[in-house]
Design a protein around this motif. Structure first.
Motif, PDB file in Angstrom:
ATOM      1  N   THR A 213       0.830  -1.208   0.000  1.00  0.00           N
ATOM      2  CA  THR A 213       0.000   0.000   0.000  1.00  0.00           C
ATOM      3  C   THR A 213       0.858   1.248   0.000  1.00  0.00           C
ATOM      4  O   THR A 213       0.596   2.206  -0.737  1.00  0.00           O
ATOM      5  CB  THR A 213      -0.938   0.005   1.221  1.00  0.00           C
ATOM      6  N   ALA A 340     -10.347  10.232  -5.229  1.00  0.00           N
ATOM      7  CA  ALA A 340     -10.314   9.276  -4.116  1.00  0.00           C
ATOM      8  C   ALA A 340      -9.452   9.799  -2.968  1.00  0.00           C
ATOM      9  O   ALA A 340      -9.812   9.662  -1.789  1.00  0.00           O
ATOM     10  CB  ALA A 340      -9.787   7.931  -4.607  1.00  0.00           C
ATOM     11  N   LYS A 344     -13.114  10.898  -1.696  1.00  0.00           N
ATOM     12  CA  LYS A 344     -13.723   9.574  -1.585  1.00  0.00           C
ATOM     13  C   LYS A 344     -12.696   8.569  -1.068  1.00  0.00           C
ATOM     14  O   LYS A 344     -12.233   7.688  -1.780  1.00  0.00           O
ATOM     15  CB  LYS A 344     -14.250   9.118  -2.965  1.00  0.00           C
ATOM     16  N   LYS A 345     -12.358   8.701   0.205  1.00  0.00           N
ATOM     17  CA  LYS A 345     -11.330   7.834   0.789  1.00  0.00           C
ATOM     18  C   LYS A 345     -11.687   6.355   0.677  1.00  0.00           C
ATOM     19  O   LYS A 345     -10.802   5.495   0.580  1.00  0.00           O
ATOM     20  CB  LYS A 345     -11.129   8.194   2.262  1.00  0.00           C
ATOM     21  N   SER A 346     -12.982   6.046   0.685  1.00  0.00           N
ATOM     22  CA  SER A 346     -13.399   4.637   0.617  1.00  0.00           C
ATOM     23  C   SER A 346     -12.990   3.992  -0.708  1.00  0.00           C
ATOM     24  O   SER A 346     -12.802   2.772  -0.776  1.00  0.00           O
ATOM     25  CB  SER A 346     -14.913   4.524   0.801  1.00  0.00           C
ATOM     26  N   TRP A 347     -12.837   4.802  -1.778  1.00  0.00           N
ATOM     27  CA  TRP A 347     -12.435   4.259  -3.070  1.00  0.00           C
ATOM     28  C   TRP A 347     -11.027   3.656  -3.011  1.00  0.00           C
ATOM     29  O   TRP A 347     -10.700   2.744  -3.773  1.00  0.00           O
ATOM     30  CB  TRP A 347     -12.450   5.343  -4.140  1.00  0.00           C
ATOM     31  N   ARG A 349      -9.697   1.749  -0.997  1.00  0.00           N
ATOM     32  CA  ARG A 349      -9.676   0.344  -0.588  1.00  0.00           C
ATOM     33  C   ARG A 349     -10.544  -0.539  -1.477  1.00  0.00           C
ATOM     34  O   ARG A 349     -10.706  -1.728  -1.201  1.00  0.00           O
ATOM     35  CB  ARG A 349     -10.164   0.232   0.866  1.00  0.00           C
ATOM     36  N   SER A 350     -11.091   0.066  -2.518  1.00  0.00           N
ATOM     37  CA  SER A 350     -12.029  -0.676  -3.373  1.00  0.00           C
ATOM     38  C   SER A 350     -11.290  -1.532  -4.395  1.00  0.00           C
ATOM     39  O   SER A 350     -10.249  -1.144  -4.920  1.00  0.00           O
ATOM     40  CB  SER A 350     -12.968   0.290  -4.089  1.00  0.00           C
TER      41      SER A 350
END
Length: 444
Positions: A213, A340, A344-347, A349-350
């Motif tokens: 990451t 992101a 859109k922080k959730s993106w 981890r998508s």
């Protein structure tokens, strides 16, 4: 295959392989320097592990780039003796300076690889940065030599003689800045997306998530910033080509007829015999704007250029479309990634975003290969634009086709070996630098 086509094919093959190694050698040291900087500032061991892992990749590509670059240097003299006889004294300066930059890069890389726990921590970091800077300078100098072939300068051509040679003017020819800028940004795009894609794949597989990451973010930011800037450098290059090499621009756009408010075409199948393009989507006035900054400006077509000076239209056009198309896809991915990061922080981890990066892994290098095809094929039939034809520069030595077959085997073998070494390196990374996703890396 006749000897002329074999010589061109061998040169294309060698350049096609070398450009990949060169791009990685120019850019990866900067990724390495950033991760090393984070290690020095945060003392988080994961960044030290990233730096060491990337440094091994830099060493692999430095070695393969040195070998393939040496082969290219010999090929210039062996395959194109007439070209080197006249051109060598004119643009020899950037090549000699490139040798100096390469020498500095080799020393700095040796210091970096063997300097762990031996040098001052910041001096050690600086040696890694020097690897990147010298590699970048080396690439720019080689591009300057290629730019001279597209925009000859620094001499007077009188009655077949090359007189009043000025090496400085030759090196800083009219094309060097636009080509060097475009190639440098392209190297960051290609290498950035390739590295980010590999780490995205590892994250998607759940392997060494913390390590991959952090690695992914460094490479992705470099790649995405460069991808957003690339259209600007492309615009500079397009305007420069329109001014100096109208035949190349016409081939890039399959623009057969001189006209005002010329359309930019998307896609299409050029019919060189009938001077038409089938199935294209025209954007009215956009080619005029791209070439001259004016929607109504006249753009010279192939009808205004002697037939024996036309570049191969289909190859140049398809390569240009591939380069631009992939560039647009990577720019779209870059905007998505920036959204992101900021909104859109959730993106982040998508799976879909990771898979998009995995899909983009080869795109940058495919675009680089397509761009070099445009540069080299679009210059034909000239090896020195407007001065010397490629057919007049080739060696009279017979049997070049056999040399081409031999070199094809060598380069395919080299590609397989490098791929295997990188695969083993990735496996070793997962074994040696295993940091669990829920573990605090500062404990190590």
């Amino acid at each position: 295959m006749n000897d002329f086509i074999a010589a061109r094919s061998q040169m294309a093959l060698s350049l096609g392989f070398h450009i990949v190694f060169s791009c990685i050698g120019m850019v990866m040291p900067f990724f390495m320097a950033v991760s090393h900087f984070y290690w020095l500032k945060t003392n988080q061991v994961v960044y030290k592990n990233i730096t060491k892992a990337w440094s091994k990749g830099v060493a692999i590509f430095f070695a393969t780039g040195a070998v393939s670059g040496t082969v290219l240097s010999f090929e210039l003299g062996l395959l194109w003796p007439e070209f080197m006889k006249h051109a060598g004294p004119i643009f020899g300066m950037p090549f000699s300076l490139e040798g100096t930059a390469f020498f500095i890069e080799a020393i700095a890389l040796g210091f970096f690889l063997y300097g762990w726990n031996r040098f001052n921590r910041w001096f050690h970091w600086f040696t890694g940065l020097v690897v990147g800077i010298s590699g970048l300078v080396s690439g720019i100098l080689v591009v300057a030599a290629n730019a001279w072939m597209n925009s000859p300068a620094g001499f007077d051509y009188v009655n077949g003689q090359y007189l009043n040679i000025d090496p400085i003017a030759a090196m800083f020819n009219d094309a060097w800045f636009s080509q060097a800028l475009h190639m440098t940004v392209a190297a960051f795009v290609a290498t950035g997306f390739a590295v980010a894609g590999v780490h995205a794949l590892m994250i998607a597989k759940g392997k060494n998530v913390e390590f991959h990451t952090r690695s992914f973010r460094i490479a992705a930011i470099f790649a995405c910033v460069a991808a957003v800037l690339q259209p600007l450098s492309g615009d500079i290059s397009a305007k420069d080509v329109a001014r100096r090499q109208p035949a190349k621009l016409a081939a890039m756009e399959a623009h057969f007829e001189t006209r005002k408010s010329a359309p930019l075409i998307l896609g299409g199948i050029p019919d060189e015999k009938n001077k038409t393009v089938k199935y294209a989507i025209p954007l009215p006035g956009m080619l005029s704007f791209m070439a001259h900054g004016d929607f109504s400006a006249e753009v010279k077509g192939l009808d205004a250029i002697p037939e024996d000076e036309h570049p191969p239209v289909a190859i140049t056009h398809y390569a240009f479309q591939i380069m631009v198309g992939l560039g647009m896809v990577m720019m779209l991915l870059s905007f998505i990634y920036f959204i992101a990061l900021w909104k859109k922080k959730s993106w982040l981890r998508s799976k879909w975003l990771l898979n998009f990066f995995v899909l983009a892994t080869p795109m940058g290098f495919i675009a680089v290969e397509a761009g070099w095809t445009v540069t080299e094929v679009g210059r034909q039939p000239w090896i020195i634009h407007g001065v010397m034809r490629t057919a007049d520069a080739v060696t009279p030595m017979p049997g070049i086709a056999y040399s081409f077959y031999l070199f094809t085997g060598v380069y395919v073998s080299l590609a397989l070996i490098v791929t295997f070494m990188l695969y083993r390196q990735i496996q070793m990374v997962d074994k040696l630098y295993d940091v669990l996703p829920n573990e605090n890396p500062e404990k190590h």
